[in-house]
Design a protein around this motif. Structure first.
Motif, PDB file in Angstrom:
ATOM      1  N   ALA A  85      18.286   9.388 -17.132  1.00  9.38           N
ATOM      2  CA  ALA A  85      17.840   7.960 -17.017  1.00  9.38           C
ATOM      3  C   ALA A  85      16.560   7.354 -17.440  1.00  9.38           C
ATOM      4  O   ALA A  85      16.344   6.322 -18.205  1.00  9.38           O
ATOM      5  N   ILE A  86      15.630   8.174 -17.184  1.00 11.51           N
ATOM      6  CA  ILE A  86      14.308   8.209 -17.453  1.00 11.51           C
ATOM      7  C   ILE A  86      14.104   8.158 -19.074  1.00 11.51           C
ATOM      8  O   ILE A  86      13.473   7.150 -19.626  1.00 11.51           O
ATOM      9  N   GLN A  87      14.391   9.023 -19.863  1.00 14.31           N
ATOM     10  CA  GLN A  87      14.633   9.393 -21.252  1.00 14.31           C
ATOM     11  C   GLN A  87      15.387   7.920 -22.005  1.00 14.31           C
ATOM     12  O   GLN A  87      14.820   7.398 -22.919  1.00 14.31           O
ATOM     13  N   ASN A  88      16.291   7.360 -21.214  1.00  9.13           N
ATOM     14  CA  ASN A  88      16.942   6.246 -21.844  1.00  9.13           C
ATOM     15  C   ASN A  88      16.630   4.833 -21.002  1.00  9.13           C
ATOM     16  O   ASN A  88      17.127   3.933 -21.444  1.00  9.13           O
ATOM     17  N   ASN A  89      15.543   4.829 -20.345  1.00 13.17           N
ATOM     18  CA  ASN A  89      15.009   3.601 -19.929  1.00 13.17           C
ATOM     19  C   ASN A  89      16.221   2.957 -18.855  1.00 13.17           C
ATOM     20  O   ASN A  89      16.189   1.770 -19.141  1.00 13.17           O
ATOM     21  N   ILE A  90      16.821   3.588 -18.323  1.00 14.11           N
ATOM     22  CA  ILE A  90      17.852   3.159 -17.355  1.00 14.11           C
ATOM     23  C   ILE A  90      17.372   3.074 -15.845  1.00 14.11           C
ATOM     24  O   ILE A  90      16.806   4.173 -15.481  1.00 14.11           O
ATOM     25  N   ALA A  91      17.177   2.137 -15.206  1.00 16.67           N
ATOM     26  CA  ALA A  91      16.899   1.974 -13.837  1.00 16.67           C
ATOM     27  C   ALA A  91      17.906   2.513 -13.127  1.00 16.67           C
ATOM     28  O   ALA A  91      19.060   1.895 -13.084  1.00 16.67           O
ATOM     29  N   ILE A  92      17.810   2.752 -11.837  1.00 17.51           N
ATOM     30  CA  ILE A  92      18.901   3.110 -10.821  1.00 17.51           C
ATOM     31  C   ILE A  92      18.467   2.558  -9.278  1.00 17.51           C
ATOM     32  O   ILE A  92      17.251   2.850  -9.049  1.00 17.51           O
ATOM     33  N   PHE A  93      19.335   1.762  -8.995  1.00 18.90           N
ATOM     34  CA  PHE A  93      19.144   0.956  -7.694  1.00 18.90           C
ATOM     35  C   PHE A  93      20.255   1.535  -6.710  1.00 18.90           C
ATOM     36  O   PHE A  93      21.583   1.714  -7.039  1.00 18.90           O
ATOM     37  N   SER A  94      20.085   2.038  -5.383  1.00 22.96           N
ATOM     38  CA  SER A  94      20.742   2.155  -4.397  1.00 22.96           C
ATOM     39  C   SER A  94      20.679   1.335  -3.324  1.00 22.96           C
ATOM     40  O   SER A  94      19.574   1.022  -2.900  1.00 22.96           O
ATOM     41  N   ILE A  95      21.709   1.019  -2.691  1.00 20.51           N
ATOM     42  CA  ILE A  95      22.012   0.001  -1.477  1.00 20.51           C
ATOM     43  C   ILE A  95      22.651   0.653  -0.403  1.00 20.51           C
ATOM     44  O   ILE A  95      22.135   0.157   0.704  1.00 20.51           O
ATOM     45  N   HIS A  96      23.259   1.894  -0.530  1.00 19.18           N
ATOM     46  CA  HIS A  96      24.016   2.699   0.645  1.00 19.18           C
ATOM     47  C   HIS A  96      23.815   1.905   2.140  1.00 19.18           C
ATOM     48  O   HIS A  96      24.496   1.118   2.232  1.00 19.18           O
ATOM     49  N   THR A  97      23.258   2.385   3.095  1.00 14.07           N
ATOM     50  CA  THR A  97      23.391   1.904   4.323  1.00 14.07           C
ATOM     51  C   THR A  97      22.990   0.704   4.733  1.00 14.07           C
ATOM     52  O   THR A  97      23.344   0.209   5.725  1.00 14.07           O
ATOM     53  N   ALA A  98      22.105  -0.096   3.892  1.00 18.03           N
ATOM     54  CA  ALA A  98      21.918  -1.370   3.930  1.00 18.03           C
ATOM     55  C   ALA A  98      23.247  -2.305   3.797  1.00 18.03           C
ATOM     56  O   ALA A  98      23.372  -3.208   4.553  1.00 18.03           O
ATOM     57  N   LEU A  99      24.281  -2.021   2.969  1.00 17.98           N
ATOM     58  CA  LEU A  99      25.607  -2.213   2.956  1.00 17.98           C
ATOM     59  C   LEU A  99      26.327  -2.030   3.976  1.00 17.98           C
ATOM     60  O   LEU A  99      27.403  -2.962   4.282  1.00 17.98           O
ATOM     61  N   ASP A 100      26.298  -0.890   4.359  1.00 19.97           N
ATOM     62  CA  ASP A 100      27.097  -0.231   5.477  1.00 19.97           C
ATOM     63  C   ASP A 100      26.555  -1.056   6.755  1.00 19.97           C
ATOM     64  O   ASP A 100      27.745  -1.470   7.556  1.00 19.97           O
ATOM     65  N   ASN A 101      25.735  -1.721   7.103  1.00 16.14           N
ATOM     66  CA  ASN A 101      25.074  -2.333   7.960  1.00 16.14           C
ATOM     67  C   ASN A 101      25.363  -4.137   7.920  1.00 16.14           C
ATOM     68  O   ASN A 101      25.146  -4.837   8.638  1.00 16.14           O
ATOM     69  N   ALA A 102      25.564  -4.357   6.650  1.00 17.64           N
ATOM     70  CA  ALA A 102      25.810  -5.614   6.429  1.00 17.64           C
ATOM     71  C   ALA A 102      27.040  -6.408   6.940  1.00 17.64           C
ATOM     72  O   ALA A 102      27.971  -5.816   6.973  1.00 17.64           O
ATOM     73  N   LEU A 103      27.068  -7.610   7.637  1.00 21.39           N
ATOM     74  CA  LEU A 103      28.075  -8.166   7.989  1.00 21.39           C
ATOM     75  C   LEU A 103      29.237  -8.260   6.970  1.00 21.39           C
ATOM     76  O   LEU A 103      30.613  -8.054   7.405  1.00 21.39           O
ATOM     77  N   ASN A 104      29.210  -8.454   5.786  1.00 24.08           N
ATOM     78  CA  ASN A 104      30.323  -8.511   4.733  1.00 24.08           C
ATOM     79  C   ASN A 104      30.216  -7.197   3.903  1.00 24.08           C
ATOM     80  O   ASN A 104      30.370  -7.445   2.604  1.00 24.08           O
ATOM     81  N   GLY A 105      29.721  -6.166   4.330  1.00 26.35           N
ATOM     82  CA  GLY A 105      29.457  -5.118   3.775  1.00 26.35           C
ATOM     83  C   GLY A 105      30.808  -4.005   3.701  1.00 26.35           C
ATOM     84  O   GLY A 105      31.740  -4.383   3.747  1.00 26.35           O
TER      85      GLY A 105
END
Length: 364
Positions: A88-108
């Motif tokens: 990912a770093i070599q190819n300038n790709i960003a990685i974002f994780s949402i995981h338990t934030a979405l588990d705990n969301a009302l519409n998740g």
């Protein structure tokens, strides 16, 4: 559009402040100021997913599960986690994780499962506590309406289905400024008595910085007197798991067959049948053994989750039917949901659903 802009949209859906303490959510790899060429959405970030992102000209991967969960001491490419991060770093790709934030969301995650199963009357199974805060501040009576309105516009004063909620009390405030003060009302070195209004509003904890910025900007005083406290009230709109009801009660075996079909799973591990009709169902995507007692207490006849161990099935104690549908299977519709959500928010470049099947569990 930059990476942070996409993150802001995801934060509106599932604020990271409500992720579990053990989790590792947010931007895990990359520069938040990088211009986005495309977004690839996946359940897990594997090497094949990074390759897919490169091929699709996507330099941001939005992943449900975090590729970095525990601390990394080396980046030598020895493990799949290290190889993903390096590529990912070599190819300038960003990685974002949402995981338990979405588990705990009302519409998740758990709302998605409920909708997939056609459950009605949905509510949070285990509401979070400590997520509601209260602000109290004191303002000249003549400025109270303007300050109150500004706080409302910043998200304060929302309770459930109600907005613009506040408590107000009028009284007299006193202050005496020293030689370095510059009072807006009164004179330094002289005791000032002012007709003031105490304004009290509640707000969700992830809005604290926003609320304080508004307070300091809209308040007329040089020094703003305020108090913030964290309430123990549970938040009925934030928390893990959900419970809902089928439109019509079903036989246990028929219900599991229905779930097997709706959740596209090849097998369901379950506790023994209790010869009771199923109408009220609790769900928790991913590993949910910790919520078995909560499901029983909520009166569910069936608890749908994943990763149950041998001894977990004993805790049913003839009070509830437990169904383990598989970890991947319980969360598989999440990435489609995220693609649909982001596509509505962002229209100037592609939001792509990953075609890589990242389920590590196979069935014979």
């Amino acid at each position: 559009m930059i990476v942070q802009d996409v993150i802001d949209h995801l934060h509106d859906l599932a604020p990271l402040a409500y992720a579990e303490d053990f989790d590792n959510v947010g931007l895990l790899v990359g520069d938040k100021k990088q211009t986005v060429s495309g977004v690839l959405v996946t359940l897990d970030t594997l090497e094949a997913v990074v390759d897919e992102a490169i091929k699709s000209n996507c330099n941001l991967i939005v992943s449900f599960h975090p590729i970095i969960f525990k601390g990394l001491k080396k980046l030598t490419g020895k493990t799949y986690v290290e190889r993903v991060v390096i590529k990912a770093i070599q190819n300038n790709i960003a990685i974002f994780s949402i995981h338990t934030a979405l588990d705990n969301a009302l519409n998740g995650v758990n709302s998605i499962i409920c909708d997939q199963l056609g459950l009605k009357k949905k509510s949070i199974l285990i509401p979070q506590s400590g997520t509601i805060k209260k602000l109290q501040t004191y303002v000249p009576k003549e400025n109270a309406d303007n300050l109150r309105e500004a706080l409302f516009n910043s998200g304060a004063g929302t309770i459930g289905n109600y907005e613009s909620c506040s408590f107000n009390l009028e009284g007299k405030g006193t202050y005496l400024g020293n030689e370095n003060s510059n009072p807006v009302v009164g004179e330094k070195g002289k005791l000032q008595t002012e007709e003031e209004t105490l304004i009290s509003v509640t707000f969700k904890k992830h809005l604290e910085s926003q609320i304080l910025n508004t307070l300091f900007k809209a308040h007329p005083y040089e020094e703003v007197a305020y108090e913030i406290t964290t309430l123990e009230n549970t938040n009925q709109h934030i928390g893990i798991g959900m419970i809902g009801e089928l439109e019509n009660a079903m036989d246990e075996k028929d219900c599991l067959e229905y779930i097997k079909n709706k959740m596209n799973t090849e097998a369901i591990r379950h506790s023994k049948f209790l010869n009771k009709p199923i109408k009220k169902i609790a769900v928790l995507g991913g590993s949910g053994s910790f919520a078995i007692n909560a499901a029983k207490s909520a009166g569910a006849e069936l608890f749908v989750t994943a990763d149950l161990k041998y001894h977990d099935f004993f805790t049913a104690e003839n009070n509830i039917l437990l169904a383990d549908i598989g970890h991947y299977e319980s969360e598989q519709f999440t990435k489609t949901f995220l693609v649909d959500y982001l596509s509505k928010k962002i229209t100037n470049f592609a939001i792509i659903l990953s075609k890589t099947n990242t389920n590590p569990v196979k069935y014979l």
